[in-house]
Design an enzyme around this catalytic site. Structure first.
Site, mmCIF file in Angstrom:
data_model
loop_
_atom_site.group_PDB
_atom_site.id
_atom_site.type_symbol
_atom_site.label_atom_id
_atom_site.label_comp_id
_atom_site.label_asym_id
_atom_site.label_seq_id
_atom_site.Cartn_x
_atom_site.Cartn_y
_atom_site.Cartn_z
ATOM 1 N N ILE A 12 -40.624 -85.103 1.985
ATOM 2 C CA ILE A 12 -41.599 -85.482 3.028
ATOM 3 C C ILE A 12 -42.254 -86.575 2.778
ATOM 4 O O ILE A 12 -42.567 -87.716 3.332
ATOM 5 C CB ILE A 12 -42.626 -84.085 3.317
ATOM 6 N N GLU A 30 -46.690 -89.164 -7.672
ATOM 7 C CA GLU A 30 -45.910 -87.809 -8.068
ATOM 8 C C GLU A 30 -46.015 -87.526 -9.533
ATOM 9 O O GLU A 30 -45.892 -88.310 -10.149
ATOM 10 C CB GLU A 30 -44.454 -88.160 -7.605
ATOM 11 N N THR A 40 -38.004 -79.770 -3.196
ATOM 12 C CA THR A 40 -36.606 -80.535 -2.051
ATOM 13 C C THR A 40 -35.372 -80.281 -2.782
ATOM 14 O O THR A 40 -34.452 -80.327 -2.017
ATOM 15 C CB THR A 40 -37.118 -81.696 -2.066
ATOM 16 N N ALA A 45 -30.333 -77.234 1.022
ATOM 17 C CA ALA A 45 -30.157 -78.646 1.249
ATOM 18 C C ALA A 45 -29.444 -78.745 2.731
ATOM 19 O O ALA A 45 -28.493 -79.605 3.070
ATOM 20 C CB ALA A 45 -29.194 -79.171 0.319
ATOM 21 N N HIS A 48 -30.271 -78.258 9.457
ATOM 22 C CA HIS A 48 -30.047 -77.194 10.237
ATOM 23 C C HIS A 48 -29.529 -77.701 11.646
ATOM 24 O O HIS A 48 -29.920 -78.767 12.092
ATOM 25 C CB HIS A 48 -31.125 -76.204 10.453
ATOM 26 N N VAL A 173 -52.565 -86.145 -9.420
ATOM 27 C CA VAL A 173 -53.799 -86.275 -8.738
ATOM 28 C C VAL A 173 -54.694 -85.189 -9.060
ATOM 29 O O VAL A 173 -54.281 -83.774 -8.993
ATOM 30 C CB VAL A 173 -53.607 -86.160 -7.142
ATOM 31 N N LYS A 251 -33.135 -66.264 7.677
ATOM 32 C CA LYS A 251 -31.967 -66.800 7.902
ATOM 33 C C LYS A 251 -30.797 -65.920 7.079
ATOM 34 O O LYS A 251 -29.702 -65.948 7.577
ATOM 35 C CB LYS A 251 -31.607 -68.257 7.584
ATOM 36 N N ILE A 337 -44.784 -76.803 4.682
ATOM 37 C CA ILE A 337 -43.591 -77.340 5.143
ATOM 38 C C ILE A 337 -42.589 -76.601 4.170
ATOM 39 O O ILE A 337 -41.978 -77.103 3.168
ATOM 40 C CB ILE A 337 -43.534 -78.823 4.554
ATOM 41 N N SER A 339 -39.014 -74.077 5.335
ATOM 42 C CA SER A 339 -37.969 -74.308 5.984
ATOM 43 C C SER A 339 -38.084 -74.600 7.315
ATOM 44 O O SER A 339 -39.030 -73.654 7.835
ATOM 45 C CB SER A 339 -36.853 -73.185 5.918
#
Ligand SMILES: Cc1cc2nc3c(=O)[nH]c(=O)nc-3n(C[C@H](O)[C@H](O)[C@H](O)COP(=O)(O)OP(=O)(O)OC[C@H]3O[C@@H](n4cnc5c(N)ncnc54)[C@H](O)[C@@H]3O)c2cc1C
Length: 358
Positions: A12, A30, A40, A45, A48, A173, A251, A337, A339
């Site tokens: 993202i 990061e 991630t 991976a 969809h 951070v 799923k 965030i 799936s």
């Protein structure tokens, strides 16, 4: 002072840097030593098929799955993102599940998605002879694919850096001060001034938000997902991503061929308190095995080379939470965030750009 400071270098943050770098100065911070070391790369991976991401799972999720899938179809290769465009089968094992498959198809058509279609059991078995013999048929989802999500982030980093973006690794951070013209961000290595902050810290988004918000508008509800990884020796055992019929919550347990020739089996979905506990468990891995045995046969478990756990950044909000802060509007939440975040990422980044410039 930088225009946009992005916290978090997963898919993202990387996509947002790619999207914002051409329109202003960007710094991405990061905490890990490289991009995309957390959620991630600890997932299925999958890009969809939007057929399975229905609006009851969240309006933004459903909309961004359509737009994100289209982005990967059209731009992945040109940008240099390794993908395996192998499609997926949604497998029905009972008449009731076959009725669900038809309902997915009707729902998809109503949303303007026309590339899925019903397949008979015989047609599925020709394409995937290692499906269980008792299947009834199901759905062909030709636009599903998998992406090398690490290389995806590195590719986006290269494109963003070409527009002057700065990426800082190994830097966490720790605190954020609100100032007259923006924010001062304190990290483990130094201090940055920024006009806007984009909070893309994954499962730590609530922690980052609490540095500026009196009341963070969501609570993190992490869910672990466990996996086996089969070596490329198992290549050819299956070709497509294979889904059982999803239930209301997940799923289900999938078989997921990857661009590098490995095959992932999983995931489970279990709530856990910890944001960081990613140790595989016997219970989780046995649940994966049981789920896979229900779907396919001749499972080459002798080719297992790894197991891993991914932690979904789920919150108590019913959708992705992508909004300006009410208290400090130049702080943008990109939270919850889970799936289909990889699938939706290109559309999320475009949405964030629009939100900032509205
Ligand atoms: C089990 C599982 C299966 C999934 N399967 C799929 C799938 O098949 N398809 C799909 O579309 N989506 C899938 N997802 C969802 C997808 O993986 C995520 O939505 C996506 O990776 C989220 O990306 P992100 O950048 O928000 O989070 P992350 O990748 O977690 O990145 C957040 C980054 O923020 C950094 N960070 C945190 N705190 C700080 C700090 N204080 N300072 C600096 N940096 C910080 C972290 O180190 C991390 O790198 C799955 C997720 C899981 C867990």
């Amino acid at each position: 002072m930088v225009d946009y400071l992005i916290i978090g270098g997963g898919v993202i943050g990387s996509f947002i840097a790619y999207e914002l770098a051409p329109v202003g100065s960007v710094s991405l911070i990061e905490k890990e030593s490289d991009l995309s070391q957390v959620q991630t790369t600890h997932n299925s991976a999958l890009v969809h098929s939007p057929v399975l991401i229905t609006p009851d799972k969240g309006e933004l999720k459903a909309k961004f799955a359509i737009e994100g899938n289209r982005f990967y179809q059209e731009h992945a290769e040109a940008l240099g993102i390794p993908v395996l465009k192998n499609g997926a089968f949604l497998v029905a094992k009972t008449d009731e599940e076959m009725a669900h498959a038809k309902a997915y198809l009707e729902n998809a058509k109503a949303r303007g998605i026309h590339d899925a279609h019903i397949l008979s059991a015989a047609a599925m078995m020709i394409a995937e002879p290692n499906l269980k013999d008792d299947i009834k048929g199901g759905l062909n989802l030709p636009t599903a694919m998998t992406a090398d999500t690490y290389q995806l982030s590195k590719t986006l980093e290269r494109h963003a850096k070409a527009h002057g973006a700065m990426f800082y690794m190994n830097e966490a951070v720790m605190d954020i001060e609100v100032t007259a013209d923006g924010f001062t961000v304190h990290t483990t290595n130094g201090t940055y001034a920024a006009k806007h902050i984009i909070n893309a810290a994954g499962v730590f988004a609530e922690t980052i938000a609490s540095m500026v918000e009196q009341d963070v508008p969501y609570k993190t509800r992490p869910h672990r997902g466990e996996y086996y990884v089969l070596s490329p020796q198992a290549k050819g055992w299956v070709h497509k991503t294979l889904f059982p019929m999803p239930n209301k919550i997940t799923k289900g347990i999938l078989v997921i061929p990857q661009p590098d020739g490995t095959i992932r089996l999983g995931p489970t979905s279990t709530y856990q308190e910890s944001l960081t506990d990613d140790t595989p468990t016997d219970e989780g891995l046995n649940a994966v095995k049981a789920g896979i045995e229900d779907l396919v046969k001749h499972i080459p478990m002798d080719t297992v080379i790894d197991t891993y756990v991914g932690i979904r950044a789920t919150t108590d909000y019913h959708d992705f939470y992508i909004k300006r802060s009410v208290e400090h509007p130049n702080f943008i939440h990109v939270a919850g965030i889970d799936s289909p975040g990889v699938t939706a990422a290109p559309a999320i980044a475009q949405y964030v750009k629009t939100l900032i410039h509205a």
